[in-house]
Motif scaffolding. Structure first.
Motif, short mmCIF file in Angstrom:
data_model
loop_
_atom_site.label_atom_id
_atom_site.label_comp_id
_atom_site.label_asym_id
_atom_site.label_seq_id
_atom_site.Cartn_x
_atom_site.Cartn_y
_atom_site.Cartn_z
N UNK A 302 -0.49 1.91 -7.20
CA UNK A 302 -0.38 0.51 -6.80
C UNK A 302 -0.24 0.46 -5.28
N UNK A 303 -0.81 -0.56 -4.65
CA UNK A 303 -0.69 -0.69 -3.21
C UNK A 303 -1.17 -2.05 -2.74
N UNK A 304 -0.98 -2.31 -1.44
CA UNK A 304 -1.36 -3.60 -0.86
C UNK A 304 -2.55 -3.49 0.09
N UNK A 305 -2.92 -2.27 0.47
CA UNK A 305 -4.02 -2.06 1.42
C UNK A 305 -5.33 -1.99 0.63
N UNK A 306 -6.11 -3.06 0.66
CA UNK A 306 -7.33 -3.11 -0.14
C UNK A 306 -8.53 -3.50 0.71
N UNK A 307 -9.69 -3.05 0.27
CA UNK A 307 -10.98 -3.53 0.77
C UNK A 307 -11.82 -3.83 -0.46
N UNK A 308 -12.35 -5.02 -0.52
CA UNK A 308 -13.12 -5.54 -1.65
C UNK A 308 -12.20 -5.94 -2.80
N UNK A 309 -12.54 -7.04 -3.42
CA UNK A 309 -11.81 -7.47 -4.61
C UNK A 309 -12.73 -7.34 -5.81
N UNK A 310 -12.12 -7.15 -6.97
CA UNK A 310 -12.91 -7.03 -8.18
C UNK A 310 -12.26 -6.09 -9.17
N UNK A 311 -12.93 -5.91 -10.29
CA UNK A 311 -12.46 -5.00 -11.34
C UNK A 311 -13.57 -4.00 -11.62
N UNK A 375 -9.26 5.79 -3.66
CA UNK A 375 -7.82 5.63 -3.40
C UNK A 375 -7.44 6.59 -2.29
N UNK A 376 -6.80 6.08 -1.26
CA UNK A 376 -6.32 6.93 -0.17
C UNK A 376 -4.81 7.05 -0.26
N UNK A 377 -4.32 8.29 -0.28
CA UNK A 377 -2.88 8.55 -0.27
C UNK A 377 -2.42 8.51 1.17
N UNK A 378 -1.65 7.49 1.53
CA UNK A 378 -1.24 7.27 2.92
C UNK A 378 0.23 7.65 3.08
N UNK A 379 0.47 8.71 3.82
CA UNK A 379 1.84 9.18 4.02
C UNK A 379 2.07 9.38 5.51
N UNK A 395 -0.75 4.52 7.21
CA UNK A 395 0.04 3.45 6.63
C UNK A 395 -0.16 2.19 7.46
N UNK A 396 0.23 1.06 6.94
CA UNK A 396 0.05 -0.23 7.62
C UNK A 396 -1.43 -0.55 7.82
N UNK A 397 -2.25 -0.22 6.83
CA UNK A 397 -3.67 -0.58 6.82
C UNK A 397 -4.42 0.00 8.02
N UNK A 398 -4.24 1.29 8.27
CA UNK A 398 -4.87 1.90 9.44
C UNK A 398 -6.18 2.60 9.13
N UNK A 412 -17.72 -0.81 -3.01
CA UNK A 412 -16.79 0.20 -3.53
C UNK A 412 -15.37 -0.32 -3.30
N UNK A 413 -14.56 -0.36 -4.35
CA UNK A 413 -13.18 -0.81 -4.19
C UNK A 413 -12.38 0.27 -3.46
N UNK A 414 -11.62 -0.15 -2.46
CA UNK A 414 -10.74 0.77 -1.73
C UNK A 414 -9.30 0.32 -1.90
N UNK A 415 -8.42 1.30 -2.13
CA UNK A 415 -7.00 1.02 -2.26
C UNK A 415 -6.21 2.09 -1.53
N UNK A 416 -5.40 1.67 -0.56
CA UNK A 416 -4.49 2.59 0.12
C UNK A 416 -3.11 2.48 -0.49
N UNK A 417 -2.54 3.61 -0.89
CA UNK A 417 -1.24 3.61 -1.55
C UNK A 417 -0.29 4.54 -0.81
N UNK A 418 0.99 4.24 -0.93
CA UNK A 418 2.04 5.05 -0.30
C UNK A 418 3.09 5.39 -1.35
N UNK A 419 2.75 6.29 -2.27
CA UNK A 419 3.67 6.60 -3.37
C UNK A 419 4.87 7.40 -2.90
N UNK A 420 5.94 7.34 -3.68
CA UNK A 420 7.13 8.13 -3.36
C UNK A 420 6.81 9.61 -3.43
#
Length: 593
Positions: A302-311, A375-379, A395-398, A412-420
């Motif tokens: 799950x994350x807030x950094x997205x490019x493109x919307x859709x399923x 999905x990009x793992x952003x740490x 992080x911070x949508x960079x 292509x759906x893009x999602x950046x996430x910052x998991x624990x």
């Protein structure tokens, strides 16, 4: 813009100079935009060399005489000592993907040197049309063509370096204006590098001023070598740059007041009243009214950094670096996987987007053009020893603008996430279906990826499909059997040679046939693919050769390891023998049909 010396009354950067036909989308979009430029910005004009010259070059396999004549005219008007950009302007690519090459030269005033340097950059632009990434962008089609756009670099002199005060990108992502801003050349803004990234209501001069101290380095052109280099932003440079910050308000207002959404690459210097638009392309926005449904499966990202919307729904999740690292070989394998598979989900560490740490290969479109989602793992990564980043903090949508534009254009759906944890809740995936190299994995499982304007998530649906034999196993068996068969056939003993030929039959007619025909088609991989190709006339001899090989498996080093493990009480099958036994059974069944 710095005063430039040229030939006659021509002002490079202020007037369009066009040679040949078909100037390419990048050039044509800028020309079109210059006809309705909003107040507060100005278009950087340039020299266009049409794609008609590219067609001639392909026919002769060299720059034709007509092209060399054009280059002489161009070098006569190039500014001496002031950098010039030589950009791609493909007929099929407009606005900010970074698929094709762009470079720089610093004219010396020596006609021969300048002509040689210009031709070198032009040829590099043409060569970029045939790269794997470019072919992936065009989906293999070669029916378009390449033009060249030459523009002066906007900027000022800082000791032995030349760069703009500010540069960056203004674009629209999922209906929200997004600014990526850097000090110096825009190469740091469009690539996956450090930048100030602001979205929607955050975009303001005050917010920029607060964040400027986060920028520690700038890309600049070394006027002595002509190379782009990273330089430390000194206090003196920062003071000069701050004096230009008010010009960014003109840029922001112009973008917000323009009725048509655009992709802009811009630059700000000390001598010009308005920021320059160096690249412009209209944005085509899709309907973004979307909210999350009730989850259908287990959520792993799950994350807030997205490019493109859709399923997007698909089968197969590839995680690069899942085992704590990755190599360049694994990125090469990923490219091969992308060629053979569709609609997979690709999970990447942020380190694949930077050369930090000595890496010599970056991710590009040829690695993910057939993916449904990335999905990009952003740490955040900071060296505790010296207190400076050891790689890029995404992080911070960079994420880089070029990468974002590629995702937008290829849907292509893009999602950046910052998991624990470094890779999120991937324990739910279970054991990997396939290992890719030493640090990456493939999971044969269905997934659903949803991106809304406010965030995104990935769910896994159902359970993973495990397989009896893997690509890695067949690969290992191939190597071992090849070395044994070679030694047996080269030894001179007739009996050994007969056994060696049997092993070669197993190798090439069974294992290699199954592996290469399904090579890296991970979803549809079938270790017994060779059964389809085997004819009833060939099957009896193939069975005979397999049985000879089975009787002599004891010659393999892995069999000795298997026997030793048995002595230590490890009860497991010798999998190569089981594989060959099943192959015989399947071949016999085919004979009966």
């Amino acid at each position: 813009m710095t005063e430039r010396r040229g030939n006659g009354e021509v002002k490079l950067g202020r007037e369009w100079i066009l040679f040949g036909k078909a100037p390419g989308l990048k050039t044509q979009d800028l020309i079109n935009f210059s006809r309705s430029t909003p107040y507060g910005v100005q278009v950087l004009a340039g020299i266009g060399i049409g794609a008609s010259f590219f067609d001639e070059t392909l026919l002769t396999n060299n720059l034709p005489a007509s092209y060399l004549k054009v280059n002489k005219e161009i070098t006569d008007i190039l500014p001496i000592g002031v950098p010039v950009a030589v950009r791609s302007s493909a007929k099929d690519e407009g606005g900010g993907t970074g698929v094709y090459y762009s470079g720089f030269i610093v004219p010396t005033g020596n006609a021969q040197i300048d002509k040689t340097n210009l031709e070198k950059e032009e040829k590099a632009v043409y060569a970029s049309y045939f790269t794997d990434e470019a072919k992936a962008y065009r989906q293999g089609a070669d029916a378009s063509g390449m033009a060249v756009l030459i523009q002066p670099v906007i900027g000022d002199t800082y000791d032995d370096y030349f760069m703009p005060a500010f540069s960056g990108v203004m674009t629209m992502i999922d209906g929200k204006p997004t600014l990526r801003l850097v000090i110096g050349l825009g190469t740091k803004a469009v690539d996956m590098d450090e930048a100030i990234v602001l979205s929607n209501n955050q975009i303001s001069v005050d917010e920029i001023a607060e964040r400027l101290d986060s920028l520690k380095q700038a890309d600049a052109i070394n006027l002595l070598s002509g190379e782009v280099e990273k330089t430390i932003i000194t206090n003196q440079t920062r003071e000069r740059v701050l004096n230009q910050i008010s010009k960014l308000k003109l840029l922001i207002d112009a973008y917000n007041n323009n009725p048509q959404p655009y992709y802009w690459e811009f630059a700000v210097d000390e001598s010009s009243e308005f920021p320059y638009i160096v690249q412009s392309a209209p944005e085509h926005q899709k309907d973004i009214k979307l909210e999350f449904d009730q989850p259908e499966g287990a959520i792993i990202y799950e994350g807030e950094d997205t490019v493109n919307t859709g399923v997007k729904r698909g089968r197969g999740i590839i995680i690069i670096g899942a085992q704590g690292g990755f190599s360049g070989d694994e990125l090469n394998i990923l490219k091969a996987i992308n060629e053979q598979n569709q609609d997979f989900l690709l999970v990447l560490p942020d380190t694949v987007f930077t050369r930090a740490g000595g890496r010599d290969q970056l991710i590009n479109l040829s690695h993910f053009s057939n993916a449904s989602g990335v999905v990009e793992i952003q740490i955040p990564k900071t060296s505790q020893a010296i207190g400076v980043p050891v790689t890029i903090d995404h992080t911070h949508k960079r994420g880089g603008a070029h990468f974002s534009e590629l995702c937008k254009k290829k849907d292509i759906l893009f999602l950046g996430v910052q998991p624990e944890e470094a890779y999120g809740d991937v324990k739910q995936l279970g054991e990997a279906t396939e290992r890719i190299g030493h640090g990456s994995s493939f999971y044969d499982i269905d997934y659903k990826m949803t991106n809304t304007p406010d965030g995104g998530r990935v769910e896994i649906l159902g359970s993973q499909r495990l397989r009896e034999y893997t690509v890695s196993q067949l690969n290992e068996w191939s190597d071992e059997i090849y070395h044994l068969a070679s030694s047996l056939t080269d030894g001179g003993d007739k009996k050994d040679a007969k056994i060696g030929r049997a092993f070669f039959t197993v190798l090439y007619d069974c294992i290699v046939e199954a592996w290469t025909r399904g090579k890296w088609d991970l979803v549809n991989f079938d270790p017994f693919k060779f059964i389809e190709k085997s004819t009833k006339e060939d099957i009896p001899n193939l069975i005979k050769q397999i049985q000879i090989s089975r009787k002599n498996l004891w010659m393999l080093d892995s069999y000795a390891d298997y026997e030793q493990a048995k002595e230590w009480g490890v009860e497991e099958d010798y999998f190569l023998d089981k594989y060959l036994q099943k192959a015989v059974s399947l071949l016999e069944e085919k004979l009966k049909t």
